[in-house]
Design a protein around this motif. Structure first.
Motif, PDB file in Angstrom:
ATOM      1  N   SER A   1       0.838  -1.195   0.000  1.00  0.00           N
ATOM      2  CA  SER A   1       0.000   0.000   0.000  1.00  0.00           C
ATOM      3  C   SER A   1       0.874   1.245   0.000  1.00  0.00           C
ATOM      4  CB  SER A   1      -0.909  -0.011   1.239  1.00  0.00           C
ATOM      5  OG  SER A   1      -1.659   1.180   1.285  1.00  0.00           O
ATOM      6  N   LYS A   2       0.400   2.278  -0.680  1.00  0.00           N
ATOM      7  CA  LYS A   2       1.127   3.551  -0.735  1.00  0.00           C
ATOM      8  C   LYS A   2       0.599   4.548   0.295  1.00  0.00           C
ATOM      9  CE  LYS A   2       3.482   2.246  -4.367  1.00  0.00           C
ATOM     10  NZ  LYS A   2       4.612   1.419  -4.109  1.00  0.00           N
ATOM     11  N   VAL A   3      -0.460   4.189   1.006  1.00  0.00           N
ATOM     12  CA  VAL A   3      -1.035   5.071   2.031  1.00  0.00           C
ATOM     13  C   VAL A   3      -1.112   4.324   3.356  1.00  0.00           C
ATOM     14  CG1 VAL A   3      -2.380   6.427   0.377  1.00  0.00           C
ATOM     15  CG2 VAL A   3      -3.424   4.458   1.447  1.00  0.00           C
ATOM     16  N   ASN A   4      -1.247   5.060   4.414  1.00  0.00           N
ATOM     17  CA  ASN A   4      -1.336   4.451   5.740  1.00  0.00           C
ATOM     18  C   ASN A   4      -2.655   3.716   5.902  1.00  0.00           C
ATOM     19  OD1 ASN A   4       1.160   5.454   6.576  1.00  0.00           O
ATOM     20  ND2 ASN A   4       0.259   7.392   7.205  1.00  0.00           N
ATOM     21  N   PRO A   5      -2.663   2.649   6.704  1.00  0.00           N
ATOM     22  CA  PRO A   5      -3.923   1.958   6.964  1.00  0.00           C
ATOM     23  C   PRO A   5      -4.873   2.862   7.739  1.00  0.00           C
ATOM     24  CG  PRO A   5      -2.139   0.963   8.236  1.00  0.00           C
ATOM     25  CD  PRO A   5      -1.542   2.030   7.371  1.00  0.00           C
ATOM     26  N   PRO A   6      -6.161   2.584   7.677  1.00  0.00           N
ATOM     27  CA  PRO A   6      -7.124   3.415   8.414  1.00  0.00           C
ATOM     28  C   PRO A   6      -6.790   3.432   9.907  1.00  0.00           C
ATOM     29  CG  PRO A   6      -8.238   1.685   7.161  1.00  0.00           C
ATOM     30  CD  PRO A   6      -6.781   1.482   7.002  1.00  0.00           C
ATOM     31  N   VAL A   7      -6.982   4.598  10.522  1.00  0.00           N
ATOM     32  CA  VAL A   7      -6.674   4.762  11.937  1.00  0.00           C
ATOM     33  C   VAL A   7      -7.963   5.115  12.672  1.00  0.00           C
ATOM     34  CG1 VAL A   7      -5.102   5.863  13.573  1.00  0.00           C
ATOM     35  CG2 VAL A   7      -4.530   5.845  11.162  1.00  0.00           C
ATOM     36  N   PRO A   8      -8.247   4.428  13.784  1.00  0.00           N
ATOM     37  CA  PRO A   8      -9.443   4.782  14.546  1.00  0.00           C
ATOM     38  C   PRO A   8      -9.347   6.228  15.042  1.00  0.00           C
ATOM     39  CG  PRO A   8      -8.359   2.839  15.490  1.00  0.00           C
ATOM     40  CD  PRO A   8      -7.497   3.347  14.393  1.00  0.00           C
ATOM     41  N   GLN A   9     -10.470   6.926  15.027  1.00  0.00           N
ATOM     42  CA  GLN A   9     -10.496   8.301  15.508  1.00  0.00           C
ATOM     43  C   GLN A   9     -11.274   8.373  16.802  1.00  0.00           C
ATOM     44  OE1 GLN A   9     -12.035  10.656  12.324  1.00  0.00           O
ATOM     45  NE2 GLN A   9     -10.219  10.411  11.069  1.00  0.00           N
ATOM     46  N   GLY A  10     -10.876   9.262  17.666  1.00  0.00           N
ATOM     47  CA  GLY A  10     -11.559   9.434  18.947  1.00  0.00           C
ATOM     48  C   GLY A  10     -10.984   8.524  20.010  1.00  0.00           C
ATOM     49  N   PRO A  11     -11.521   8.666  21.205  1.00  0.00           N
ATOM     50  CA  PRO A  11     -11.007   7.850  22.312  1.00  0.00           C
ATOM     51  C   PRO A  11     -11.434   6.391  22.148  1.00  0.00           C
ATOM     52  CG  PRO A  11     -12.911   9.117  23.018  1.00  0.00           C
ATOM     53  CD  PRO A  11     -12.593   9.554  21.615  1.00  0.00           C
ATOM     54  N   PRO A  12     -10.696   5.462  22.756  1.00  0.00           N
ATOM     55  CA  PRO A  12     -11.085   4.053  22.669  1.00  0.00           C
ATOM     56  C   PRO A  12     -12.428   3.819  23.368  1.00  0.00           C
ATOM     57  CG  PRO A  12      -9.223   4.336  24.167  1.00  0.00           C
ATOM     58  CD  PRO A  12      -9.498   5.668  23.544  1.00  0.00           C
ATOM     59  N   ILE A  13     -13.145   2.852  22.866  1.00  0.00           N
ATOM     60  CA  ILE A  13     -14.440   2.501  23.444  1.00  0.00           C
ATOM     61  C   ILE A  13     -14.231   1.326  24.387  1.00  0.00           C
ATOM     62  CG2 ILE A  13     -16.769   1.663  22.945  1.00  0.00           C
ATOM     63  CD1 ILE A  13     -16.472   3.026  20.194  1.00  0.00           C
ATOM     64  N   VAL A  14     -14.632   1.515  25.624  1.00  0.00           N
ATOM     65  CA  VAL A  14     -14.488   0.466  26.637  1.00  0.00           C
ATOM     66  C   VAL A  14     -15.875  -0.055  26.966  1.00  0.00           C
ATOM     67  CG1 VAL A  14     -13.674  -0.093  28.940  1.00  0.00           C
ATOM     68  CG2 VAL A  14     -12.430   1.580  27.551  1.00  0.00           C
ATOM     69  N   VAL A  15     -16.063  -1.351  26.845  1.00  0.00           N
ATOM     70  CA  VAL A  15     -17.337  -1.972  27.173  1.00  0.00           C
ATOM     71  C   VAL A  15     -17.122  -2.847  28.395  1.00  0.00           C
ATOM     72  CG1 VAL A  15     -19.162  -3.498  26.353  1.00  0.00           C
ATOM     73  CG2 VAL A  15     -18.024  -1.962  24.744  1.00  0.00           C
ATOM     74  N   GLY A  16     -17.882  -2.569  29.438  1.00  0.00           N
ATOM     75  CA  GLY A  16     -17.782  -3.331  30.674  1.00  0.00           C
ATOM     76  C   GLY A  16     -19.029  -4.152  30.923  1.00  0.00           C
TER      77      GLY A  16
END
Length: 159
Positions: free
Chosen positions: A138-153
């Protein structure tokens, strides 16, 4: 219960659009180890990335095959080069012995550059379909998650 819709016979789907030949940034969606005429191969599907500005975003190119070996002498060198380019594109480096089932699991979700060519249908030579003919890094960076991580408890679960 009833509802109303606006119908316009001019605004209908005309079928699928054939992905044009060319280079596309894509993600490997599915992969499966197979054997054809005694030779191992990887059957895989890709989706053209929607996060990269390019034509055919979101289109899927299905039923691609990467032959890993060839018993036909004239295809051996090209088959080896395509195989090695595919594996480098998926993040493999150096010389190593690889387990095919492990490779198939590890390539899912990888971002790669695919070269699309049109192939005629075996049933109808006038009908063409898109096929991945070559895979590169690939010539571009892989998709990056945006925003804070989602924590499920446990408190978030309904049961």
């Amino acid at each position: 219960m009833g509802f109303k819709i606006n119908f316009d016979e001019e605004n209908t789907s005309k079928g699928f659009e054939l992905v044009e030949e060319g280079k596309y940034e894509a993600t490997i969606l599915n992969a499966k180890a197979e054997v054809f005429e005694g030779n191992p191969n990887i059957a895989f599907d890709v989706e053209i990335r929607s996060d990269v500005n390019q034509p055919h975003q979101g289109a899927k190119v299905l039923f691609n095959t990467l032959y890993l070996t060839s018993t036909v002498e004239e295809y051996k060198e090209n088959t080896e080069k395509k195989r090695n380019s595919f594996l480098v594109a998926c993040g493999y480096k150096g010389k190593q012995n690889l387990d095919l089932d492990e490779v198939v699991r590890n390539i899912l979700g990888k971002s790669v550059l695919v070269y699309i060519k049109h192939k005629p249908s075996k049933k109808d030579p006038n009908q063409k379909f898109a096929n991945v003919s070559f895979v590169a890094e690939s010539k571009v960076n892989p998709p990056v998650p945006q925003g804070p991580p989602i924590v499920v408890g446990d408190d978030d679960l309904p049961f």
